[in-house]
Design a protein around this motif. Structure first.
Motif, PDB file in Angstrom:
ATOM      1  N   ARG A 282       0.964  -1.299  -0.025  1.00  0.00           N
ATOM      2  CA  ARG A 282      -0.129   0.217   0.131  1.00  0.00           C
ATOM      3  C   ARG A 282       0.795   1.208  -0.129  1.00  0.00           C
ATOM      4  NH1 ARG A 282      -3.554  -0.248   4.819  1.00  0.00           N
ATOM      5  NH2 ARG A 282      -4.627  -1.904   3.542  1.00  0.00           N
ATOM      6  N   ASP A 283       1.849   1.191   0.782  1.00  0.00           N
ATOM      7  CA  ASP A 283       2.976   2.236   0.777  1.00  0.00           C
ATOM      8  C   ASP A 283       3.543   2.536  -0.884  1.00  0.00           C
ATOM      9  OD1 ASP A 283       2.399   3.090   3.296  1.00  0.00           O
ATOM     10  OD2 ASP A 283       3.972   1.800   4.154  1.00  0.00           O
ATOM     11  N   GLU A 284       4.018   1.433  -1.103  1.00  0.00           N
ATOM     12  CA  GLU A 284       4.536   1.592  -2.196  1.00  0.00           C
ATOM     13  C   GLU A 284       3.475   2.021  -3.592  1.00  0.00           C
ATOM     14  OE1 GLU A 284       7.872   1.147  -5.146  1.00  0.00           O
ATOM     15  OE2 GLU A 284       7.644   0.778  -2.807  1.00  0.00           O
ATOM     16  N   VAL A 285       2.372   1.766  -3.368  1.00  0.00           N
ATOM     17  CA  VAL A 285       1.289   2.212  -4.369  1.00  0.00           C
ATOM     18  C   VAL A 285       1.211   3.670  -4.121  1.00  0.00           C
ATOM     19  CG1 VAL A 285      -1.083   2.127  -4.822  1.00  0.00           C
ATOM     20  CG2 VAL A 285       0.065   0.161  -4.738  1.00  0.00           C
ATOM     21  N   GLY A 286       1.093   4.046  -3.140  1.00  0.00           N
ATOM     22  CA  GLY A 286       1.203   5.442  -2.774  1.00  0.00           C
ATOM     23  C   GLY A 286       2.195   6.158  -3.217  1.00  0.00           C
ATOM     24  N   HIS A 287       3.453   5.851  -3.182  1.00  0.00           N
ATOM     25  CA  HIS A 287       4.744   6.499  -3.738  1.00  0.00           C
ATOM     26  C   HIS A 287       4.642   6.435  -5.136  1.00  0.00           C
ATOM     27  CE1 HIS A 287       6.902   6.849   0.107  1.00  0.00           C
ATOM     28  NE2 HIS A 287       6.565   5.578   0.512  1.00  0.00           N
ATOM     29  N   LEU A 288       4.191   5.445  -5.723  1.00  0.00           N
ATOM     30  CA  LEU A 288       4.140   5.284  -7.343  1.00  0.00           C
ATOM     31  C   LEU A 288       3.157   6.413  -7.563  1.00  0.00           C
ATOM     32  CD1 LEU A 288       4.226   1.655  -7.930  1.00  0.00           C
ATOM     33  CD2 LEU A 288       6.036   3.308  -8.358  1.00  0.00           C
ATOM     34  N   ALA A 289       1.771   6.499  -6.809  1.00  0.00           N
ATOM     35  CA  ALA A 289       0.899   7.630  -7.047  1.00  0.00           C
ATOM     36  C   ALA A 289       1.676   8.843  -7.351  1.00  0.00           C
ATOM     37  CB  ALA A 289      -0.420   7.365  -6.386  1.00  0.00           C
ATOM     38  N   LEU A 290       2.128   9.017  -6.350  1.00  0.00           N
ATOM     39  CA  LEU A 290       2.719  10.702  -6.306  1.00  0.00           C
ATOM     40  C   LEU A 290       3.795  10.792  -7.357  1.00  0.00           C
ATOM     41  CD1 LEU A 290       3.737  10.662  -2.408  1.00  0.00           C
ATOM     42  CD2 LEU A 290       1.992  12.100  -3.720  1.00  0.00           C
ATOM     43  N   ALA A 291       4.609   9.742  -7.821  1.00  0.00           N
ATOM     44  CA  ALA A 291       5.193   9.895  -8.783  1.00  0.00           C
ATOM     45  C   ALA A 291       4.874   9.979 -10.076  1.00  0.00           C
ATOM     46  CB  ALA A 291       6.415   8.494  -8.950  1.00  0.00           C
ATOM     47  N   VAL A 292       3.651   9.254 -10.156  1.00  0.00           N
ATOM     48  CA  VAL A 292       2.797   9.545 -11.546  1.00  0.00           C
ATOM     49  C   VAL A 292       2.344  11.047 -11.437  1.00  0.00           C
ATOM     50  CG1 VAL A 292       0.477   9.004 -12.446  1.00  0.00           C
ATOM     51  CG2 VAL A 292       2.331   7.164 -11.804  1.00  0.00           C
ATOM     52  N   GLU A 293       1.821  11.608 -10.250  1.00  0.00           N
ATOM     53  CA  GLU A 293       1.355  12.851 -10.294  1.00  0.00           C
ATOM     54  C   GLU A 293       2.576  13.865 -10.598  1.00  0.00           C
ATOM     55  OE1 GLU A 293      -0.210  13.762  -6.451  1.00  0.00           O
ATOM     56  OE2 GLU A 293      -1.743  12.036  -6.875  1.00  0.00           O
ATOM     57  N   ALA A 294       3.865  13.531 -10.063  1.00  0.00           N
ATOM     58  CA  ALA A 294       4.737  14.483 -10.522  1.00  0.00           C
ATOM     59  C   ALA A 294       5.061  14.332 -12.088  1.00  0.00           C
ATOM     60  CB  ALA A 294       6.030  14.016  -9.579  1.00  0.00           C
ATOM     61  N   LEU A 295       5.091  13.191 -12.521  1.00  0.00           N
ATOM     62  CA  LEU A 295       5.466  13.052 -14.155  1.00  0.00           C
ATOM     63  C   LEU A 295       4.381  13.613 -14.707  1.00  0.00           C
ATOM     64  CD1 LEU A 295       6.702   9.567 -14.279  1.00  0.00           C
ATOM     65  CD2 LEU A 295       8.036  11.342 -14.631  1.00  0.00           C
ATOM     66  N   GLN A 296       3.171  13.792 -14.311  1.00  0.00           N
ATOM     67  CA  GLN A 296       2.102  14.443 -15.065  1.00  0.00           C
ATOM     68  C   GLN A 296       2.037  15.910 -15.154  1.00  0.00           C
ATOM     69  OE1 GLN A 296      -1.681  12.580 -13.310  1.00  0.00           O
ATOM     70  NE2 GLN A 296      -1.795  11.104 -15.080  1.00  0.00           N
ATOM     71  N   ALA A 297       2.586  16.355 -13.829  1.00  0.00           N
ATOM     72  CA  ALA A 297       2.950  17.806 -13.655  1.00  0.00           C
ATOM     73  C   ALA A 297       4.055  18.226 -14.749  1.00  0.00           C
ATOM     74  CB  ALA A 297       3.132  18.001 -12.261  1.00  0.00           C
ATOM     75  N   GLN A 298       5.270  17.518 -14.799  1.00  0.00           N
ATOM     76  CA  GLN A 298       5.942  17.736 -15.728  1.00  0.00           C
ATOM     77  C   GLN A 298       5.616  17.559 -17.084  1.00  0.00           C
ATOM     78  OE1 GLN A 298       9.076  14.948 -14.957  1.00  0.00           O
ATOM     79  NE2 GLN A 298      10.224  15.863 -13.064  1.00  0.00           N
ATOM     80  N   MET A 299       4.557  16.944 -17.357  1.00  0.00           N
ATOM     81  CA  MET A 299       4.310  16.838 -18.915  1.00  0.00           C
ATOM     82  C   MET A 299       3.439  17.955 -19.180  1.00  0.00           C
ATOM     83  SD  MET A 299       5.115  14.220 -20.471  1.00  0.00           S
ATOM     84  CE  MET A 299       4.017  13.803 -21.774  1.00  0.00           C
ATOM     85  N   GLN A 300       2.734  18.537 -18.149  1.00  0.00           N
ATOM     86  CA  GLN A 300       1.967  19.674 -18.468  1.00  0.00           C
ATOM     87  C   GLN A 300       2.846  20.952 -18.612  1.00  0.00           C
ATOM     88  OE1 GLN A 300      -1.154  19.570 -15.366  1.00  0.00           O
ATOM     89  NE2 GLN A 300      -2.326  17.903 -16.230  1.00  0.00           N
ATOM     90  N   ALA A 301       3.887  20.897 -17.583  1.00  0.00           N
ATOM     91  CA  ALA A 301       4.759  21.914 -17.853  1.00  0.00           C
ATOM     92  C   ALA A 301       5.714  22.121 -19.072  1.00  0.00           C
ATOM     93  CB  ALA A 301       5.610  21.798 -16.637  1.00  0.00           C
ATOM     94  N   ALA A 302       5.906  20.998 -19.741  1.00  0.00           N
ATOM     95  CA  ALA A 302       6.665  20.939 -20.766  1.00  0.00           C
ATOM     96  C   ALA A 302       5.887  21.437 -22.100  1.00  0.00           C
ATOM     97  CB  ALA A 302       6.801  19.546 -21.234  1.00  0.00           C
ATOM     98  N   PRO A 303       6.771  22.073 -23.252  1.00  0.00           N
ATOM     99  CA  PRO A 303       5.917  22.991 -24.089  1.00  0.00           C
ATOM    100  C   PRO A 303       5.096  22.248 -24.899  1.00  0.00           C
ATOM    101  CG  PRO A 303       8.324  22.571 -24.568  1.00  0.00           C
ATOM    102  CD  PRO A 303       7.937  22.028 -23.190  1.00  0.00           C
ATOM    103  N   PRO A 304       3.956  22.561 -25.178  1.00  0.00           N
ATOM    104  CA  PRO A 304       3.067  21.945 -26.070  1.00  0.00           C
ATOM    105  C   PRO A 304       3.576  21.345 -27.459  1.00  0.00           C
ATOM    106  CG  PRO A 304       2.210  24.060 -25.869  1.00  0.00           C
ATOM    107  CD  PRO A 304       3.468  23.863 -25.014  1.00  0.00           C
ATOM    108  N   GLN A 305       2.774  20.595 -28.007  1.00  0.00           N
ATOM    109  CA  GLN A 305       3.392  20.237 -29.379  1.00  0.00           C
ATOM    110  C   GLN A 305       3.136  21.227 -30.515  1.00  0.00           C
ATOM    111  OE1 GLN A 305       4.584  17.016 -29.463  1.00  0.00           O
ATOM    112  NE2 GLN A 305       4.865  17.198 -31.932  1.00  0.00           N
ATOM    113  N   GLY A 306       2.271  21.947 -30.407  1.00  0.00           N
ATOM    114  CA  GLY A 306       2.384  23.366 -31.282  1.00  0.00           C
ATOM    115  C   GLY A 306       3.497  24.217 -31.203  1.00  0.00           C
ATOM    116  N   ALA A 307       4.102  24.326 -30.047  1.00  0.00           N
ATOM    117  CA  ALA A 307       5.231  25.058 -29.830  1.00  0.00           C
ATOM    118  C   ALA A 307       6.339  24.389 -30.549  1.00  0.00           C
ATOM    119  CB  ALA A 307       5.643  25.425 -28.346  1.00  0.00           C
ATOM    120  N   LEU A 308       6.709  23.054 -30.527  1.00  0.00           N
ATOM    121  CA  LEU A 308       7.836  22.590 -31.245  1.00  0.00           C
ATOM    122  C   LEU A 308       7.600  22.783 -32.618  1.00  0.00           C
ATOM    123  CD1 LEU A 308      10.171  20.621 -30.922  1.00  0.00           C
ATOM    124  CD2 LEU A 308       8.179  18.533 -31.187  1.00  0.00           C
TER     125      LEU A 308
END
Length: 180
Positions: free
Chosen positions: A123-149
């Motif tokens: 359960r703790d590992e799943v919680g840590h993985l959920a936090l990691a997924v949220e952090a990666l999603q935040a990084q993806m949203q902060a990355a420039p969109p495809q139109g900017a590329l």
């Protein structure tokens, strides 16, 4: 595991029974020699056992109102000593069963605690993985969109055309068309 444990438990029970027999024999001998032991420990249970046994046999045979004579002192002492010896063996065997039950229960509790600990760790590992997924999603949203590329690619082509440098993507297209 249960199949292997059963013969071992049976062997253990037989071993304890064999060990308790000499103890029962010593108690029998003490009951035969000691007047106090004979009078107060052996005779009353022997007389009660004899009375219940004879009463049951008489009722089975159809004699309901017969009076049952008590055993003589020597026979009662012998029967009482035998009963005491068998009771000793039974108590030792029962004690072994109770101890085995307690041991089994302790093993079960330990196993359940291990499973609970493993469950909590997962359960703790799943919680840590959920936090990691949220952090990666935040990084993806902060990355420039495809139109900017696409915009950056257009700017690079514009700079290249201004410099007069050939566009690598257009030259590779031209080479591929000339080979045909």
């Amino acid at each position: 595991m249960v199949v292997g444990a059963f013969p071992m438990a049976k062997l253990l029970y037989l071993g304890i029974r064999q060990v308790s027999k000499p103890l029962a024999n010593r108690i029998k001998e003490a009951a035969r020699r000691s007047e106090f032991f004979k009078t107060y420990i052996c005779l009353p249970p022997a007389q009660l056992y004899h009375w219940v046994e004879m009463r049951t046999k008489m009722r089975i045979m159809g004699f309901r109102g017969t009076v049952i004579k008590p055993l003589n002192e020597e026979a009662a002492a012998e029967l009482g000593a035998e009963l005491l010896g068998e009771a000793t063996i039974f108590i030792v065997g029962g004690g072994c069963l109770v101890l085995e039950y307690w041991r089994h229960q302790a093993q079960q509790r330990h196993k359940e605690e291990e499973q609970r600990a493993a469950w909590d760790a997962m359960r703790d590992e799943v919680g840590h993985l959920a936090l990691a997924v949220e952090a990666l999603q935040a990084q993806m949203q902060a990355a420039p969109p495809q139109g900017a590329l696409e915009e950056l690619k257009a700017q690079v082509q514009e700079v290249r055309s201004q410099l007069g440098a050939p566009d690598p993507s257009s030259t590779s297209k031209a080479v591929s068309t000339s080979k045909e």
